[in-house]
Design a protein around this motif. Structure first.
Motif, short mmCIF file in Angstrom:
data_model
loop_
_atom_site.label_atom_id
_atom_site.label_comp_id
_atom_site.label_asym_id
_atom_site.label_seq_id
_atom_site.Cartn_x
_atom_site.Cartn_y
_atom_site.Cartn_z
N UNK A 582 0.84 -1.20 0.00
CA UNK A 582 0.00 0.00 0.00
C UNK A 582 0.87 1.25 0.00
N UNK A 583 0.37 2.27 -0.67
CA UNK A 583 0.91 3.62 -0.53
C UNK A 583 -0.22 4.54 -0.08
N UNK A 584 0.14 5.52 0.70
CA UNK A 584 -0.82 6.52 1.17
C UNK A 584 -0.31 7.87 0.71
N UNK A 585 -0.91 8.43 -0.32
CA UNK A 585 -0.41 9.64 -0.97
C UNK A 585 -1.26 10.86 -0.64
N UNK A 586 -0.57 11.98 -0.47
CA UNK A 586 -1.20 13.29 -0.29
C UNK A 586 -0.56 14.22 -1.30
N UNK A 587 -1.36 14.84 -2.18
CA UNK A 587 -0.84 15.71 -3.23
C UNK A 587 -1.65 16.99 -3.32
N UNK A 588 -0.97 18.05 -3.69
CA UNK A 588 -1.62 19.34 -3.96
C UNK A 588 -1.28 19.72 -5.39
N UNK A 589 -2.31 19.89 -6.23
CA UNK A 589 -2.13 20.22 -7.63
C UNK A 589 -2.79 21.55 -7.93
N UNK A 590 -2.10 22.38 -8.71
CA UNK A 590 -2.65 23.67 -9.09
C UNK A 590 -1.66 24.79 -8.81
N UNK A 591 -2.11 26.00 -9.06
CA UNK A 591 -1.25 27.16 -8.92
C UNK A 591 -1.49 27.81 -7.56
N UNK A 592 -0.44 27.86 -6.74
CA UNK A 592 -0.51 28.43 -5.39
C UNK A 592 0.74 29.29 -5.15
N UNK A 593 0.84 29.84 -3.92
CA UNK A 593 2.01 30.63 -3.57
C UNK A 593 3.29 29.80 -3.56
N UNK A 594 4.41 30.48 -3.77
CA UNK A 594 5.70 29.79 -3.86
C UNK A 594 6.01 29.04 -2.56
N UNK A 595 6.23 27.73 -2.67
CA UNK A 595 6.63 26.82 -1.59
C UNK A 595 5.54 26.62 -0.52
N UNK A 596 4.36 27.19 -0.71
CA UNK A 596 3.30 26.98 0.28
C UNK A 596 2.80 25.53 0.25
N UNK A 597 2.46 24.97 -0.94
CA UNK A 597 2.04 23.56 -0.96
C UNK A 597 3.15 22.62 -0.47
N UNK A 598 4.40 22.94 -0.83
CA UNK A 598 5.52 22.09 -0.43
C UNK A 598 5.61 22.00 1.10
N UNK A 599 5.45 23.16 1.74
CA UNK A 599 5.56 23.18 3.20
C UNK A 599 4.42 22.41 3.85
N UNK A 600 3.20 22.47 3.25
CA UNK A 600 2.09 21.73 3.85
C UNK A 600 2.29 20.22 3.67
N UNK A 601 2.80 19.81 2.53
CA UNK A 601 3.06 18.37 2.33
C UNK A 601 4.05 17.85 3.37
N UNK A 602 5.09 18.62 3.64
CA UNK A 602 6.05 18.20 4.66
C UNK A 602 5.41 18.22 6.05
N UNK A 603 4.53 19.18 6.28
CA UNK A 603 3.80 19.24 7.55
C UNK A 603 2.91 18.01 7.73
N UNK A 720 8.23 26.11 7.34
CA UNK A 720 8.29 24.95 8.23
C UNK A 720 8.56 25.38 9.67
N UNK A 721 9.39 26.39 9.82
CA UNK A 721 9.67 26.91 11.16
C UNK A 721 8.40 27.48 11.77
N UNK A 722 7.61 28.19 10.95
CA UNK A 722 6.37 28.79 11.45
C UNK A 722 5.37 27.72 11.87
N UNK A 723 5.40 26.54 11.22
CA UNK A 723 4.47 25.46 11.56
C UNK A 723 5.06 24.49 12.58
N UNK A 724 6.25 24.78 13.08
CA UNK A 724 6.87 23.96 14.11
C UNK A 724 7.38 22.62 13.63
N UNK A 725 7.73 22.52 12.33
CA UNK A 725 8.16 21.23 11.79
C UNK A 725 9.62 21.22 11.34
N UNK A 726 10.30 22.36 11.44
CA UNK A 726 11.68 22.41 10.95
C UNK A 726 12.61 21.51 11.78
N UNK A 727 12.23 21.26 13.02
CA UNK A 727 13.06 20.44 13.90
C UNK A 727 13.22 19.01 13.39
#
Length: 932
Positions: A582-603, A720-727
């Motif tokens: 099994x794989x469990x995937x989470x994806x964001x597709x479309x036009x958004x702010x720079x690195x905003x979707x990337x940071x949420x995926x890591x979150x 990531x720092x703002x969401x407390x995940x950079x650690x």
């Protein structure tokens, strides 16, 4: 078995249907609207007269065989019925000619004469014969027949002969397994070796599907045979080995069978390909290549059959000049081999039966002699029933009668039992072949009976132990509970971030998947070609999602997908590496702010891994453009970027020296370039520390791609720092992620605690160009996502639970309803129903009157925390007893208060465990604050 074959517009025929008409008793039937109003093209009497008077002057070598002639008329009728090659192409004209051709086939099969209809293999002469046979038809049919293109007739004759030969070859290849088993039995003077067909030899050491299938069939047929040496994998050195033709039957027959099956699919598709018009000529290249392949396969079977049995005198040893000749020759050889094998089996059975009779006679004589020497009992012993009552006498006599009857039945069974010297399936095969009079293709039931015999042998469970496919696993109930807990946590995190769920097919068109995974494309599971679309099992969920976006106008979307994927990788089950997982995937597709979707995926990745009980974890991240820039700065040619990235990606598993050796020796990189790459990719550390080191040291100079990638990472670190995940992040320049479709930030999650070495437990990145591969030119759909490898997470959860509790066993219910007393099952059902109505997890024993002490033991073994005991006296007061097995307490409660009492003890409704745990944690935290 097919009894009639429908011919009509948009109809397809199978090779099995062609075989049924050409070789057996099936008839053709016109299938088209309005056929009830169609006039008779040629009467039965007219056709019978025409068939009887038809004179074909060709030599036998220039005539089609009877089956090939019938097949040619069938395919010609099918082609004419499409309405594209007859001029003028009126519907009635095509229907009439199709009907006429069908009538010829059916009339020839119904003819009382023993002469088989055979027409010329020359297209012009074949066409002339058709005109003669339909000479009584009306002018419209005659005109249509005259306009029939000769190139179409020629192609039809070629395909018909090939199709008939191909179907016969497939049937003979399947029958050859059973016939070859008889040669194994009669292999003399040496015995065949069981190890030559052993499971380990093919399933493990040489796992070709055809070889495995044939070897399994031989094992099933020959099981328990006294004529096959069983035991050591290497035969006794003093005994000569069996001939190679006997030992290597699977290696000849298996590949030949697979090749012929593939040819059959090609030919079935080809006979259903029709010209679009009279100028659209389809050449014979596809069919020629396929039939050449079939001829090579038949020649292989023929070579092996002739080598197995040296007594064959009716076959030549020279290679056949055509597929039809090779098939006829193979049929003759197999029939001779079958006769010899059956003769050997019959002779040995007769000899064994005679020996058994002689032994029985000797035994009877010895018994008679012993009985005569025994003295008669003295009359002074008196009556043996003296002093017994009539009832006692009857009881003794009944026991004696039962014992004598049992002995007689046993003797009769032994007398009727035939002597068994041969394999489990050998005698059945002999019976089938004798019933067919050794004519292997005269009756289709011969092949069907052989197939049914093999199916029965293989499904018995004795000849072949059940096994699971390599790289897969079964999940026991305890393991499924852990996996479902993991799924619940992952799904809850996805939904908490506002993602919607989608699903896609488990297989895709192969060209959808190929070219997207770099060197890993070789791990894609191809599905067998069924004569239609070329398909493959999905390798991941990302490429199917890209195809999904291109086909469905969904706009911006934040989606999750939980499903199985398949990789033809080398499995390592202890590390959680499977071929199906099994794989469990989470994806964001479309036009958004720079690195905003990337940071949420890591979150999202951090939230999932933090919530799963797997211990500490870390996420390595890098940027694909930064890695490409490093290779560019170091002087790596652009055409080697992907292959060098693949080598760099191995740094988490191999030392730098081995990675460098691969770059230089295997991939042709200069040593100084590899050393320069090493100065970059060996660096890793905390995100801000690495960022400052690289930027302050001006490692990338003015390289545009590198500086843009570093700016992406700077923004990402802030979010990531703002969401407390950079650690949880580690900036690792060696991270490459082998998939070709990544274009930006890439990341990979690893577990830092526990002893299980499972590698990556998740990963993902940005893939802006993948969707555009399925869209019109110039359109871009930016995407970024993360995937969690649930099988590896499950391995960690299972290990951690076993370490903490000594076992992964968990209760499947919270309450066991038991009873104190007999005949209380209906009362237990009523109490359990009350708990079910309140959505509480409960069950009762399926036994009618289980003892309470056994039910308590059962609950303790299964770690069920609570019991509700229903007693006869308590029920009179509308009460039941609640036992807390962990606390070792019990209390008597009103039935109306049962649910409330259980909930007060921590029993929550099914599906609400997470909420209960969350509230318990909040209460504990509030209590700590209050105390402080």
């Amino acid at each position: 078995m097919v009894s009639s074959v429908l011919i009509g517009k948009d109809r397809r025929v199978t090779l099995e249907e062609i075989q049924s008409v050409a070789l057996y008793d099936a008839l053709l039937e016109l299938h088209a609207p309005g056929i009830e109003d169609l006039p008779v093209v040629a009467t039965t009497d007219d056709l019978s007269t025409a068939l009887a008077g038809l004179t074909v002057t060709d030599d036998d070598d220039d005539l089609l065989s009877g089956p090939a002639t019938t097949a040619a008329l069938t395919l010609l009728a099918l082609n004419v019925s499409q309405g594209r090659i007859i001029k003028p192409a009126t519907s009635s004209c095509c229907l009439k000619l199709t009907s006429g051709l069908i009538d010829i086939v059916n009339a020839s099969k119904a003819a009382t004469t023993t002469t088989t209809l055979r027409l010329s293999s020359d297209a012009t002469k074949f066409h002339a014969s058709l005109c003669t046979l339909l000479s009584t038809a009306d002018a419209e049919v005659a005109t249509a027949l005259q306009s029939l293109p000769l190139f179409l007739v020629a192609r039809t004759l070629f395909l018909a002969a090939g199709a008939v030969a191909c179907t016969s070859a497939v049937a003979l290849s399947q029958l050859s397994v059973a016939v070859s088993a008889l040669s194994v039995e009669s292999c003399s003077p040496t015995k065949a070796r069981w190890s030559d067909y052993a499971e380990v030899r093919y399933d493990n050491h040489r796992p070709h599907r055809g070889l495995i299938t044939v070897a399994a069939s031989l094992r099933a047929i020959l099981n328990t045979s006294q004529f096959v040496t069983v035991g050591a994998t290497v035969a006794d050195a003093t005994a000569p080995p069996p001939p190679a033709a006997i030992s290597n039957i699977p290696q000849y027959t298996g590949p030949a069978q697979e090749s012929l099956q593939a040819v059959s699919k090609t030919m079935e598709l080809e006979v259903n390909c029709f010209e679009g018009n009279t100028t659209d000529v389809l050449d014979d290249t596809v069919a020629t290549l396929a039939l050449n392949q079939a001829q090579a396969a038949v020649q292989t079977l023929l070579t092996n059959a002739m080598a197995r049995f040296s007594g064959i005198t009716t076959a030549t040893t020279t290679a056949s000049t055509s597929l039809t000749d090779a098939v006829n020759q193979l049929q003759t050889v197999l029939q001779d081999e079958a006769k010899a094998g059956v003769t050997f089996v019959t002779e040995q059975n007769n000899k064994a039966a005679e020996d058994a009779k002689q032994k029985e006679a000797e035994k009877a004589a010895r018994t008679a002699g012993a009985g005569a020497s025994t003295k008669a009992p003295s009359s002074s012993q008196g009556d043996e029933f003296a002093g017994m009552t009539e009832a006692q006498k009857k009881k003794v006599l009944k026991k004696r009668a039962d014992k004598e009857a049992k002995a007689a039945a046993k003797a009769a069974a032994k007398q009727s039992r035939s002597v068994s010297l041969f394999g489990t399936g050998t005698q059945s095969i002999c019976t089938i072949l004798q019933g067919a009079n050794f004519d292997l293709l005269a009756d289709k039931t011969t092949l069907l009976q052989i197939e049914q015999c093999l199916d029965k042998l293989l499904s018995g469970g004795v000849q072949r132990k059940p096994k699971i496919a390599k790289g897969t696993r079964d999940y026991l109930p305890d393991q499924m509970m852990i996996r479902q807990q993991a799924f619940s946590i992952i799904r809850r995190v996805f939904e908490s971030h506002g993602a919607v769920e989608i699903d896609t097919p488990v297989f895709e068109l192969k060209d959808t998947l190929t070219g997207k995974y770099g060197e890993d494309s070789k791990l894609i599971y191809d599905l067998a070609n069924q004569g239609g679309e070329i398909l493959a099992l999905r390798y991941d969920l990302t490429v199917p999602f890209a195809r999904f976006l291109a086909l469905n106008s969904v706009g911006n979307i934040k989606r999750f997908h939980i499903g199985k994927v398949y990789r033809r990788d080398r499995p390592v089950l202890s590390k959680g590496r499977y071929r199906e997982f099994y794989q469990c995937d989470f994806d964001i597709a479309g036009t958004y702010g720079r690195m905003v979707p990337d940071s949420e995926c890591l979150c999202v990745a951090c939230d999932i891994l933090d919530a799963l009980p797997i211990g500490d974890f870390a996420i390595k991240l890098n940027h694909r453009r930064l890695l490409d820039a490093i290779l560019d700065i170091c002087g790596v040619p652009a055409d080697k970027f992907r292959t060098i990235c693949s080598a760099v990606d191995k740094l988490d598993k191999e030392p730098w020296e081995e990675v460098k050796r691969e770059m230089v020796e295997d991939k042709g990189l200069k040593p100084d370039v590899a050393d320069q790459i090493g100065t970059f990719v060996l660096q890793k550390g905390a995100p801000w520390d690495m960022y400052k080191t690289l930027m302050d040291g001006k490692k990338f100079g003015t390289h545009k791609g590198a500086l843009e990638a570093m700016e992406d990472l700077r923004i990402l670190f802030e979010y990531l720092d703002a969401m407390g995940k950079l650690q949880f992040m580690s900036f690792d320049l060696s991270l490459a992620r082998g998939l070709d479709y990544y274009t930006g930030v890439i990341y990979e999650a690893i577990c830092l605690s526990g002893t299980a070495q499972v590698g990556s437990i998740g990963g993902g990145g940005r893939y802006d160009n993948l969707v555009s591969m399925f869209q019109e030119a110039g359109k871009i759909t930016p995407c970024v996502g993360v995937s969690v490898g649930i099988e590896r997470v499950f391995t960690l959860m299972e290990q951690k639970l076993a370490e903490e509790k000594g076992s992964i066993k968990q209760p499947n219910v919270k309450i066991l309803v038991a009873s104190a007393g007999d005949n209380m099952l209906p009362e237990k059902m009523r109490v359990t129903r009350l708990l079910w109505d309140s959505n509480l997890s409960a069950e009762f024993s399926q036994q009618e009157n289980p003892k309470l002490k056994y039910e308590i033991t059962n609950a303790l073994d299964r770690k069920i925390p609570f019991m509700v005991v229903v007693g006869e006296n308590e029920l009179k007061e509308n009460k039941v007893q609640v036992k807390d097995l962990a606390a070792r307490t019990e209390e008597l409660v009103l039935l109306d208060d049962l649910v409330k009492t259980l909930r007060s003890k921590g029993v929550v409704p099914v599906g609400c465990d997470f909420a209960a745990d969350l509230f318990a944690k909040e209460d504990a935290a509030a209590a700590e604050v209050q105390e402080s």
